[in-house]
Scaffold this motif. Sequence first.
Motif, PDB file in Angstrom:
ATOM      1  N   ALA B  90      28.592  74.518   5.241  1.00 12.75           N
ATOM      2  CA  ALA B  90      27.208  74.492   5.700  1.00 12.75           C
ATOM      3  C   ALA B  90      27.068  75.507   6.825  1.00 12.75           C
ATOM      4  CB  ALA B  90      26.842  73.102   6.201  1.00 12.75           C
ATOM      5  N   PHE B  91      26.029  76.340   6.718  1.00 11.77           N
ATOM      6  CA  PHE B  91      25.829  77.374   7.740  1.00 11.77           C
ATOM      7  C   PHE B  91      24.620  77.113   8.624  1.00 11.77           C
ATOM      8  CE2 PHE B  91      28.719  79.467   4.871  1.00 11.77           C
ATOM      9  CZ  PHE B  91      29.549  80.150   5.746  1.00 11.77           C
ATOM     10  N   ASP B  92      23.793  76.142   8.254  1.00 11.48           N
ATOM     11  CA  ASP B  92      22.736  75.772   9.198  1.00 11.48           C
ATOM     12  C   ASP B  92      22.535  74.259   9.176  1.00 11.48           C
ATOM     13  OD1 ASP B  92      20.604  75.011   7.363  1.00 11.48           O
ATOM     14  OD2 ASP B  92      20.439  77.148   6.905  1.00 11.48           O
ATOM     15  N   ASP B  93      21.774  73.773  10.130  1.00 11.25           N
ATOM     16  CA  ASP B  93      21.686  72.330  10.346  1.00 11.25           C
ATOM     17  C   ASP B  93      21.065  71.597   9.158  1.00 11.25           C
ATOM     18  OD1 ASP B  93      22.918  72.577  12.752  1.00 11.25           O
ATOM     19  OD2 ASP B  93      21.051  72.919  13.859  1.00 11.25           O
ATOM     20  N   ARG B  94      20.232  72.320   8.389  1.00 12.29           N
ATOM     21  CA  ARG B  94      19.623  71.649   7.234  1.00 12.29           C
ATOM     22  C   ARG B  94      20.648  71.394   6.131  1.00 12.29           C
ATOM     23  NH1 ARG B  94      15.487  75.988   5.884  1.00 12.29           N
ATOM     24  NH2 ARG B  94      17.263  77.057   6.813  1.00 12.29           N
ATOM     25  N   GLU B  95      21.708  72.188   6.136  1.00  9.72           N
ATOM     26  CA  GLU B  95      22.714  72.028   5.066  1.00  9.72           C
ATOM     27  C   GLU B  95      23.705  70.912   5.378  1.00  9.72           C
ATOM     28  OE1 GLU B  95      22.887  76.545   3.189  1.00  9.72           O
ATOM     29  OE2 GLU B  95      24.331  75.992   4.739  1.00  9.72           O
ATOM     30  N   VAL B  96      23.836  70.575   6.648  1.00  9.33           N
ATOM     31  CA  VAL B  96      24.853  69.584   7.038  1.00  9.33           C
ATOM     32  C   VAL B  96      24.654  68.218   6.350  1.00  9.33           C
ATOM     33  CG1 VAL B  96      25.821  68.291   8.984  1.00  9.33           C
ATOM     34  CG2 VAL B  96      25.401  70.759   9.204  1.00  9.33           C
ATOM     35  N   LEU B 102      27.205  64.581  -0.270  1.00  8.74           N
ATOM     36  CA  LEU B 102      28.277  64.853  -1.244  1.00  8.74           C
ATOM     37  C   LEU B 102      29.499  63.990  -0.965  1.00  8.74           C
ATOM     38  CD1 LEU B 102      28.155  68.768  -1.528  1.00  8.74           C
ATOM     39  CD2 LEU B 102      27.433  67.114  -3.259  1.00  8.74           C
ATOM     40  N   LEU B 103      29.783  63.788   0.308  1.00  7.37           N
ATOM     41  CA  LEU B 103      30.936  62.955   0.687  1.00  7.37           C
ATOM     42  C   LEU B 103      30.758  61.528   0.149  1.00  7.37           C
ATOM     43  CD1 LEU B 103      33.532  62.706   2.736  1.00  7.37           C
ATOM     44  CD2 LEU B 103      31.876  61.523   4.151  1.00  7.37           C
ATOM     45  N   ILE B 104      29.561  60.983   0.361  1.00 12.54           N
ATOM     46  CA  ILE B 104      29.295  59.615  -0.097  1.00 12.54           C
ATOM     47  C   ILE B 104      29.344  59.547  -1.626  1.00 12.54           C
ATOM     48  CG2 ILE B 104      27.500  57.824  -0.204  1.00 12.54           C
ATOM     49  CD1 ILE B 104      26.665  58.949   2.661  1.00 12.54           C
ATOM     50  N   GLN B 105      28.713  60.557  -2.253  1.00 13.26           N
ATOM     51  CA  GLN B 105      28.723  60.615  -3.721  1.00 13.26           C
ATOM     52  C   GLN B 105      30.158  60.691  -4.244  1.00 13.26           C
ATOM     53  OE1 GLN B 105      25.574  62.755  -6.030  1.00 13.26           O
ATOM     54  NE2 GLN B 105      27.185  64.281  -6.259  1.00 13.26           N
ATOM     55  N   MET B 135      29.826  73.313   9.475  1.00 13.04           N
ATOM     56  CA  MET B 135      30.643  72.188   9.013  1.00 13.04           C
ATOM     57  C   MET B 135      31.123  72.477   7.604  1.00 13.04           C
ATOM     58  SD  MET B 135      30.268  69.082  10.834  1.00 13.04           S
ATOM     59  CE  MET B 135      29.202  68.504  12.138  1.00 13.04           C
ATOM     60  N   GLY B 136      32.109  71.712   7.165  1.00 15.25           N
ATOM     61  CA  GLY B 136      32.568  71.875   5.789  1.00 15.25           C
ATOM     62  C   GLY B 136      33.047  70.560   5.210  1.00 15.25           C
ATOM     63  N   LEU B 137      32.775  70.375   3.918  1.00 17.99           N
ATOM     64  CA  LEU B 137      33.336  69.210   3.217  1.00 17.99           C
ATOM     65  C   LEU B 137      34.662  69.639   2.618  1.00 17.99           C
ATOM     66  CD1 LEU B 137      33.168  66.348   1.913  1.00 17.99           C
ATOM     67  CD2 LEU B 137      31.989  67.453  -0.019  1.00 17.99           C
ATOM     68  N   TRP B 138      35.722  68.973   3.013  1.00 18.42           N
ATOM     69  CA  TRP B 138      37.076  69.324   2.560  1.00 18.42           C
ATOM     70  C   TRP B 138      37.514  68.349   1.477  1.00 18.42           C
ATOM     71  CZ3 TRP B 138      40.570  72.795   1.905  1.00 18.42           C
ATOM     72  CH2 TRP B 138      41.929  72.473   1.797  1.00 18.42           C
ATOM     73  N   ALA B 139      37.916  68.921   0.327  1.00 20.44           N
ATOM     74  CA  ALA B 139      38.392  68.091  -0.790  1.00 20.44           C
ATOM     75  C   ALA B 139      39.788  68.554  -1.179  1.00 20.44           C
ATOM     76  CB  ALA B 139      37.438  68.227  -1.978  1.00 20.44           C
ATOM     77  N   VAL B 239      39.412  77.045  -2.400  1.00 17.98           N
ATOM     78  CA  VAL B 239      38.180  77.388  -3.105  1.00 17.98           C
ATOM     79  C   VAL B 239      37.025  77.188  -2.130  1.00 17.98           C
ATOM     80  CG1 VAL B 239      36.706  76.837  -5.077  1.00 17.98           C
ATOM     81  CG2 VAL B 239      39.207  76.580  -5.260  1.00 17.98           C
ATOM     82  N   VAL B 240      36.218  78.223  -1.907  1.00 13.43           N
ATOM     83  CA  VAL B 240      35.188  78.143  -0.874  1.00 13.43           C
ATOM     84  C   VAL B 240      33.796  78.229  -1.506  1.00 13.43           C
ATOM     85  CG1 VAL B 240      34.270  79.207   1.210  1.00 13.43           C
ATOM     86  CG2 VAL B 240      36.739  79.153   0.825  1.00 13.43           C
ATOM     87  N   PHE B 241      33.072  77.097  -1.419  1.00 18.04           N
ATOM     88  CA  PHE B 241      31.713  77.015  -1.967  1.00 18.04           C
ATOM     89  C   PHE B 241      30.693  77.118  -0.839  1.00 18.04           C
ATOM     90  CE2 PHE B 241      34.260  74.311  -4.756  1.00 18.04           C
ATOM     91  CZ  PHE B 241      33.808  74.628  -6.022  1.00 18.04           C
ATOM     92  N   PRO B 242      29.498  77.642  -1.150  1.00 17.03           N
ATOM     93  CA  PRO B 242      28.380  77.445  -0.229  1.00 17.03           C
ATOM     94  C   PRO B 242      27.832  76.027  -0.451  1.00 17.03           C
ATOM     95  CG  PRO B 242      27.621  78.652  -2.147  1.00 17.03           C
ATOM     96  CD  PRO B 242      29.104  78.395  -2.349  1.00 17.03           C
ATOM     97  N   THR B 243      26.878  75.616   0.325  1.00 17.45           N
ATOM     98  CA  THR B 243      26.217  74.342   0.057  1.00 17.45           C
ATOM     99  C   THR B 243      25.458  74.456  -1.264  1.00 17.45           C
ATOM    100  OG1 THR B 243      25.997  73.917   2.408  1.00 17.45           O
ATOM    101  CG2 THR B 243      24.559  72.663   0.953  1.00 17.45           C
TER     102      THR B 243
END
Lengths: 405, 479
Positions: B90-96, B102-105, B135-139, B239-243
């Motif tokens: 996530a690169f801005d606050d709206r993406e966080v 996604l974490l909950i899902q 921030m980033g979601l790490w899987a 593997v690096v994804f955008p939001t």
Amino acid sequence: MKTDVLVIGAGAAGMAAAIAAAKKNLKVVIAERDEITGGILNQCIHNGFGLHYFREELTGPEYAERFREQLNRYADAIEVLTDCHVLRLNRDKTALLVSLKGVFELETKAVIYAAGARERPFGSLMIPGDRPSGIFTAGVAQRLMNIDNRKVGRRALIVGSGDIGMIMARRLTLEGIEVVGVVERLPYPGGLLRNVIQCLRDFNIPLYLSSTVVEVKGSERLEEVIVASVDEQFRPIPGTEKSFKVDTLVLSVGLIPQVEMLNSLVALDKRTRGIACSNTGQSSNEWIFAAGNCTAIFDLVDYVTREGERAGEYASRYVNGDRFSLGIPIVPGENVMLTFPNFYSGVDDLTLYLRCRKPMERALLKVGGFEKSFEDLTPSEMIVVKIPERKLANLDMVEVRLEEV
Amino acid sequence: MRIAVIGAGVVGSLIARELCRYDVEVLLIEKNLDVGWGVTKANSAILHAGYDDPVGSVRARFCSTGNEMYTELSRELDFEIKRTGSYVLAFDDREVPVLHRLLIQGEKNGVPDLSIHDRETILSREPRINPEVKMGLWAPTAGITEPWMVAIAAVENALENGLKLFLNEEVIDFEKQGNRIVGIVTKRRVHRVDVVINAAGLFADEIARLAGAEYVPLHPRKGQYILLDKKLGNVVKSVVFPTPTEKSKGILVLPTIDGGLLLGPTAEDLPADRKNDLTTTSEGVQAVKNSVLKLVPEIDFSLVVKTFAGLRPESPQKDFFIGKSEIVPNFVNAMAMRSPGLTAAPAIAKYIAEEVLQQQMGLSLTTKKGFKPTRKGIRRYAELSLEEWQRAVNENPSAGRMVCFCNEVTEAEIVEAIRRGARTLDGVKFRTRAMFGRCQGGFCMSKILKILERELKTDASQIVLKSPNSWIVDGKVRE
């Protein structure tokens, strides 16, 4: 295994280097990954080789044969390993090689790296469209035609008017493959003038300057190539598209020095993208010398032979205990695109190779205290000058300039 | 009993291999000249963790299970996977908030060990990432593989266990008795069959329609990619994804199994009549470049090896369509295998063999005695210890002749690939990685052509790149 000098690559530069070192009574191993020595010369069956070095005109195989004979003459000193690939070169002056006999280590006192260049592949050009068969780099087409005895297609377009591109246009024509044209991005031909005349004009093959391929079509074999004119920034101009119905596209769009094996061992030059060397052939790592197209792309094999010999001689002196400094940097100045070598060690006269940045009618070359005037310069023809040691005394760096007259 | 699988992509190949565990005759019918050459040949090659799929979707059901199965599958079938882990950044606050969603899902989908990383953690693991990251979601369970190699390995193993493989056979019709299919008509022959499994990738809707069974309409979604030199292989480790957006997971940056760097894909929806459109466009390639620079600001595009496009099958439901037909009682669909189809494939194969065929359709499949679950890949000599390599060269000197210098592939590997079924230049390339490197075959293509000619006892003019009319060379210059 142990040796005094390991030469990597038995093309023009490597063969000359090995012979030069053998003449200094050193023990030489030359490793060639192909099944025979000679390198790319073997597939260059056209003539025009040796005019400077032998003062006679030879074909590529004939030129290679002269050096192969020398390798045989010095067979006591030179061990030729063909079908032999160098896997690694290590900091402790050992190399790991593999051949039909197996994997083995070689301990050496110096290395002369002469691995040549590779062709810029189609994929790297990012040309839009399909990915059909029938797209070859010029060297591959040349090898298929001249070594493997295979026609590469029926109707062809050539991209890039470098020397190999023009030579292949003629070669394909002579073997009954219709060549519909040569496409060049620059506003002037990319290769030697003699090739424009002998390979294109004499065969009525059109040369499309300031043009580029914008799309390739064909789901299986190539069917069509779309070419457009380009502006000064090489951007295609919409509306200028031309279609060529061809089944073969031959690319001669540049050579890239092969440097990957030495990646962490030596410094590279950012302009030539080759191994940075001084006029002794020495790299930034004192025991590694380099020569030929892995240092800079040369116009003529004759030059490559000379540079190979020079690297062989200085590597021999190094093995015998002489030490040289890399010296002062040689930098391209006004109107100069690139220069070779990249450093001047202060030992010996300087044989300087350079390319101008743009076509120039009259220009004055200035290097230290040395001046020489030239006419009709073009970036596709390398300028070679020998500059006496005394003209380069007391300099911190050698700036190479071409003043327009 | 004869069960036929249509389509030898990663889904069809794994289903065929799964069925070889039972005492049935298994047929695998493929229209291309080799296995894994449709959707499987050109995609992002990712083993997705499974957080991206809506809770309750068919995708969610099979993704994380399939992901987990790859560990054992890659061991049994000897293909490479790397558990690189993945980041959604996530690169801005709206993406966080999207990351938290996604974490909950993901947790609901049963994805293990998901966590949200802050900027410092991300940059310490991936220092080349744009420092503006928030921030980033790490899987950690996400990974990469070579999708075509999964298909090749599965088919090789299945062949050892009795599979009958039919390449270059396009299915053009079905013979039926009442609603049941009794024969599959291909361009070459008619196959008598008892059960048909439709894993025909982008063309699965057309196959189902021919069979008179249910289907969802498929259209191709094009993805354009840029592959870069191994010198850039360490730009990212994971593997690096955008939001993600509504439409897709976005354009990403990832390492490849053999150490290169892959950028892409675009997500361009094409009409259903362009299922063979593998063209790249300057707009597409430019879009990839622009997008990835937001993730990793410095990429040296002078090190491009190639650009290419792949197609993935998309349906209006954006979900897999798997199960037995209600109309044609002996017909099973495995279609609309969009992302994460590669990841889900092993779980789907197992589901079809165990639940669909046996429980739902009531077929009594008995386990075959002597099923051999393992397969050995082609030995890569340059990866062996020097002692092992020396022993191999002593036995077979061609294991010491380097043919592809960029990826260090020996003649022995190329001969072995041909022995295992490579008949084309791409067949050799995708089995051995020869011609896959920075020179793109400049040094080795002509040599490989000669090896193919020798081993197949044919003439070079008969050898093709990838399809029947993709000839390489014409006649001789001199007789």
